[in-house]
Design a protein around this motif. Structure first.
Motif, mmCIF file in Angstrom:
data_model
loop_
_atom_site.group_PDB
_atom_site.id
_atom_site.type_symbol
_atom_site.label_atom_id
_atom_site.label_comp_id
_atom_site.label_asym_id
_atom_site.label_seq_id
_atom_site.Cartn_x
_atom_site.Cartn_y
_atom_site.Cartn_z
ATOM 1 N N GLY A 14 0.797 -1.223 0.000
ATOM 2 C CA GLY A 14 0.000 0.000 0.000
ATOM 3 C C GLY A 14 0.825 1.266 0.000
ATOM 4 N N ILE A 15 2.023 1.220 0.605
ATOM 5 C CA ILE A 15 2.901 2.388 0.716
ATOM 6 C C ILE A 15 4.262 2.002 0.155
ATOM 7 C CG2 ILE A 15 3.849 4.152 2.253
ATOM 8 C CD1 ILE A 15 1.899 3.046 4.426
ATOM 9 N N LEU A 16 4.795 2.836 -0.728
ATOM 10 C CA LEU A 16 6.083 2.539 -1.356
ATOM 11 C C LEU A 16 6.983 3.760 -1.314
ATOM 12 C CD1 LEU A 16 7.852 0.537 -3.013
ATOM 13 C CD2 LEU A 16 6.846 1.565 -5.068
ATOM 14 N N GLY A 17 8.135 3.605 -0.694
ATOM 15 C CA GLY A 17 9.140 4.661 -0.705
ATOM 16 C C GLY A 17 10.279 4.319 -1.642
ATOM 17 N N THR A 18 11.287 5.153 -1.644
ATOM 18 C CA THR A 18 12.515 4.887 -2.388
ATOM 19 C C THR A 18 13.695 5.273 -1.496
ATOM 20 O OG1 THR A 18 13.007 7.059 -3.384
ATOM 21 C CG2 THR A 18 11.301 5.716 -4.445
ATOM 22 N N ARG A 19 14.849 4.772 -1.838
ATOM 23 C CA ARG A 19 16.050 5.330 -1.224
ATOM 24 C C ARG A 19 16.195 6.788 -1.665
ATOM 25 N NH1 ARG A 19 20.112 0.132 -1.840
ATOM 26 N NH2 ARG A 19 19.885 -0.614 0.308
ATOM 27 N N VAL A 20 16.849 7.584 -0.827
ATOM 28 C CA VAL A 20 17.008 9.004 -1.136
ATOM 29 C C VAL A 20 18.460 9.413 -0.954
ATOM 30 C CG1 VAL A 20 14.638 9.549 -0.468
ATOM 31 C CG2 VAL A 20 16.467 9.759 1.226
ATOM 32 N N GLU A 21 18.815 10.438 -1.664
ATOM 33 C CA GLU A 21 20.141 11.050 -1.510
ATOM 34 C C GLU A 21 20.019 12.213 -0.541
ATOM 35 O OE1 GLU A 21 22.976 13.919 -4.234
ATOM 36 O OE2 GLU A 21 22.024 12.188 -5.213
ATOM 37 N N PHE A 22 20.918 12.260 0.440
ATOM 38 C CA PHE A 22 20.901 13.367 1.399
ATOM 39 C C PHE A 22 21.407 14.631 0.727
ATOM 40 C CE2 PHE A 22 23.127 15.725 4.899
ATOM 41 C CZ PHE A 22 21.969 16.171 5.529
ATOM 42 N N GLY A 23 20.569 15.659 0.711
ATOM 43 C CA GLY A 23 20.929 16.891 0.023
ATOM 44 C C GLY A 23 21.394 17.993 0.945
ATOM 45 N N GLY A 24 22.001 17.623 2.075
ATOM 46 C CA GLY A 24 22.498 18.614 3.018
ATOM 47 C C GLY A 24 23.990 18.495 3.234
ATOM 48 N N ASN A 25 24.474 19.163 4.256
ATOM 49 C CA ASN A 25 25.888 19.148 4.599
ATOM 50 C C ASN A 25 26.129 18.056 5.638
ATOM 51 O OD1 ASN A 25 28.428 19.739 5.962
ATOM 52 N ND2 ASN A 25 28.379 21.735 4.945
ATOM 53 N N ARG A 26 26.887 17.038 5.272
ATOM 54 C CA ARG A 26 27.088 15.904 6.165
ATOM 55 C C ARG A 26 27.945 16.251 7.384
ATOM 56 N NH1 ARG A 26 25.840 10.698 5.245
ATOM 57 N NH2 ARG A 26 24.591 10.297 3.392
ATOM 58 N N GLU A 27 28.655 17.353 7.338
ATOM 59 C CA GLU A 27 29.458 17.748 8.499
ATOM 60 C C GLU A 27 28.623 18.532 9.500
ATOM 61 O OE1 GLU A 27 32.996 19.743 7.357
ATOM 62 O OE2 GLU A 27 33.807 18.053 6.210
ATOM 63 N N THR A 28 27.872 19.497 9.028
ATOM 64 C CA THR A 28 27.097 20.338 9.941
ATOM 65 C C THR A 28 25.772 19.695 10.329
ATOM 66 O OG1 THR A 28 26.095 21.532 8.078
ATOM 67 C CG2 THR A 28 28.120 22.437 9.014
ATOM 68 N N ALA A 29 25.318 18.729 9.546
ATOM 69 C CA ALA A 29 24.057 18.040 9.851
ATOM 70 C C ALA A 29 24.302 16.541 9.911
ATOM 71 C CB ALA A 29 23.006 18.389 8.799
ATOM 72 N N ALA A 30 25.316 16.147 10.677
ATOM 73 C CA ALA A 30 25.732 14.744 10.717
ATOM 74 C C ALA A 30 24.627 13.835 11.240
ATOM 75 C CB ALA A 30 26.986 14.597 11.572
ATOM 76 N N GLY A 31 23.876 14.305 12.243
ATOM 77 C CA GLY A 31 22.805 13.487 12.797
ATOM 78 C C GLY A 31 21.703 13.221 11.789
ATOM 79 N N TYR A 32 21.331 14.253 11.056
ATOM 80 C CA TYR A 32 20.285 14.090 10.047
ATOM 81 C C TYR A 32 20.775 13.182 8.919
ATOM 82 C CZ TYR A 32 15.810 15.634 8.126
ATOM 83 O OH TYR A 32 14.519 15.664 7.686
ATOM 84 N N ALA A 33 22.017 13.343 8.536
ATOM 85 C CA ALA A 33 22.581 12.487 7.489
ATOM 86 C C ALA A 33 22.597 11.027 7.927
ATOM 87 C CB ALA A 33 23.986 12.952 7.134
ATOM 88 N N ARG A 34 22.932 10.798 9.196
ATOM 89 C CA ARG A 34 22.932 9.427 9.724
ATOM 90 C C ARG A 34 21.519 8.849 9.703
ATOM 91 N NH1 ARG A 34 22.647 4.947 10.683
ATOM 92 N NH2 ARG A 34 23.644 3.679 12.299
ATOM 93 N N TYR A 35 20.541 9.667 10.002
ATOM 94 C CA TYR A 35 19.144 9.220 9.933
ATOM 95 C C TYR A 35 18.759 8.846 8.509
ATOM 96 C CZ TYR A 35 14.122 9.791 9.307
ATOM 97 O OH TYR A 35 12.813 9.614 8.921
ATOM 98 N N VAL A 36 19.142 9.667 7.535
ATOM 99 C CA VAL A 36 18.844 9.365 6.132
ATOM 100 C C VAL A 36 19.500 8.047 5.737
ATOM 101 C CG1 VAL A 36 19.160 10.131 3.745
ATOM 102 C CG2 VAL A 36 18.485 11.774 5.499
ATOM 103 N N ASP A 37 20.750 7.866 6.129
ATOM 104 C CA ASP A 37 21.445 6.605 5.825
ATOM 105 C C ASP A 37 20.682 5.420 6.419
ATOM 106 O OD1 ASP A 37 23.380 8.087 4.534
ATOM 107 O OD2 ASP A 37 24.810 8.017 6.203
ATOM 108 N N TRP A 38 20.173 5.593 7.628
ATOM 109 C CA TRP A 38 19.412 4.510 8.278
ATOM 110 C C TRP A 38 18.147 4.195 7.499
ATOM 111 C CZ3 TRP A 38 14.500 4.957 10.675
ATOM 112 C CH2 TRP A 38 14.080 3.806 11.353
ATOM 113 N N THR A 39 17.408 5.215 7.078
ATOM 114 C CA THR A 39 16.188 4.942 6.311
ATOM 115 C C THR A 39 16.504 4.167 5.038
ATOM 116 O OG1 THR A 39 16.200 7.014 5.003
ATOM 117 C CG2 THR A 39 15.118 7.078 7.160
ATOM 118 N N ASN A 40 17.661 4.434 4.460
ATOM 119 C CA ASN A 40 18.031 3.760 3.212
ATOM 120 C C ASN A 40 18.356 2.278 3.404
ATOM 121 O OD1 ASN A 40 17.663 5.932 1.463
ATOM 122 N ND2 ASN A 40 19.752 6.685 1.719
ATOM 123 N N THR A 41 18.541 1.843 4.651
ATOM 124 C CA THR A 41 18.790 0.423 4.896
ATOM 125 C C THR A 41 17.496 -0.382 4.966
ATOM 126 O OG1 THR A 41 18.729 0.549 7.332
ATOM 127 C CG2 THR A 41 20.835 1.032 6.243
#
Length: 340
Positions: free
Chosen positions: A117-144
């Motif tokens: 019923g619900i379909l996502g996709t992997r995504v590319e993080f479009g932010g700064n991985r140094e200044t937003a490391a926590g958010y980038a780590r979250y994006v990486d987790w969703t991609n797993t």
């Protein structure tokens, strides 16, 4: 205007998105799959958003534009949902970018997997991985998280999708309702509600959306996206899952005896979950009585083979806990659940 029923309705609410809106719209209009309508909802913008929308409506018959008094993203998204004509809905945000194959791949999958019923996709993080490391780590987790079972069992840890990557069936909105408004993360609540009703979710392994991270992204600034509101929203769904998946004669312990963990566990108790005690590794806490419950060491996992609800901060802490639980023969979903 073309009156034929499209295969996909792309719903994009936008508030003061003039700086990025054209890029987001162009990415949809450039899709290799062309049988769609793009529904743009201006949420009472005070910049040039509405003028941009009108320009695209005049240029492309697939684009439909609407405006409303400023009411918030959930209300604007619901306004868009009320206008859809297709049986598949793709969500998109005004500060993100869809790769050209996004709709084609999602439509093909949904047609081939009617049980999803619900379909996502992997995504590319479009932010700064140094200044937003926590958010980038979250994006990486969703991609797993790709398979339905992974999404089902890990949905209480954090929101398992990037919202603008999702596609879902219109019938779900018709049967179960759209986004709830108020001080809650409306996308996460929608997925938890639908999945609690047995709707299966999946994610494509292809990276098909750039999920940008501007400083004013709503998930950073909106009151509905505070940590407290996340837990207030998801705790009743977690409690419902525990009621349905943990035998009544099995004791439930919360891993983590900190004040933060206890406060989150209190939300479960308010939904009727009976918590026997706490599990902690701090020798200064073990043996104490906290909020009327004993703090035990991890040996309780062997002694009682209890069910564990883990409230630990950070993905690394959860990863380490899971490695330890595996040594005890504990299985995700059967013996424990990650809740943060």
């Amino acid at each position: 205007m073309n009156t034929n029923t499209p295969s996909v309705s792309v719903v994009m609410p936008v508030f003061n998105g003039a700086n990025s809106l054209a890029t987001a719209i162009d990415s949809i209009l450039a899709q290799t799959f062309s049988d769609f309508e793009l529904i743009l909802v201006d949420d009472g913008s005070t910049d040039f958003t509405l003028e941009i929308i009108k320009g695209y409506v005049a240029q492309d018959e697939r684009v439909r534009g609407f405006t409303m008094p400023h009411s918030g993203v959930a209300a604007a998204a619901n306004a868009g949902l009320s206008k859809v004509r297709a049986r598949l809905i793709a969500r998109m945000d005004a500060d993100d970018y869809s790769m050209p194959e996004r709709l084609a791949q999602q439509v093909a999958y949904m047609h081939g997997h009617p049980e999803i019923g619900i379909l996502g996709t992997r995504v590319e993080f479009g932010g700064n991985r140094e200044t937003a490391a926590g958010y980038a780590r979250y994006v990486d987790w969703t991609n797993t998280l790709l398979e339905p079972e992974e999404l089902r069992l890990r949905r209480f840890q954090e929101a398992p999708f990037a919202h603008p990557s999702t596609m879902y069936r219109t019938e779900l909105v018709e049967r179960f309702g759209g986004y709830k408004t108020g001080n809650l993360p409306e996308d996460y609540e929608l997925w938890l509600r639908w999945m609690s009703l047995g709707i299966k979710a999946a994610k494509l392994p292809s990276t098909l959306v750039v999920w940008n991270d501007p400083p004013d992204r709503l998930s950073r600034t909106g009151e509905q996206c505070t940590t407290d509101n996340f837990y207030k929203m998801k705790s009743p769904y977690l409690a419902d899952w525990l009621h349905n998946n943990v035998s009544p004669d099995r004791s439930i312990y919360v891993i983590g005896a900190s004040k933060t963990s206890r406060n989150r566990a209190l939300l479960l108790e308010q939904s009727g979950v009976v918590i026997t005690g706490w599990i902690d590794v701090d020798p200064n806490k073990i043996g104490n009585i906290v909020n009327g419950k004993r703090v035990a060491g991890r040996e309780i996992l062997d002694q009682e083979h209890c069910f564990a609800v883990a409230y630990l901060a950070g993905h690394d802490a959860n990863d380490q806990l899971e490695e330890f639980l595996k040594t005890k023969g504990y299985t995700l979903g059967r013996d424990y659940i990650l809740a943060s």
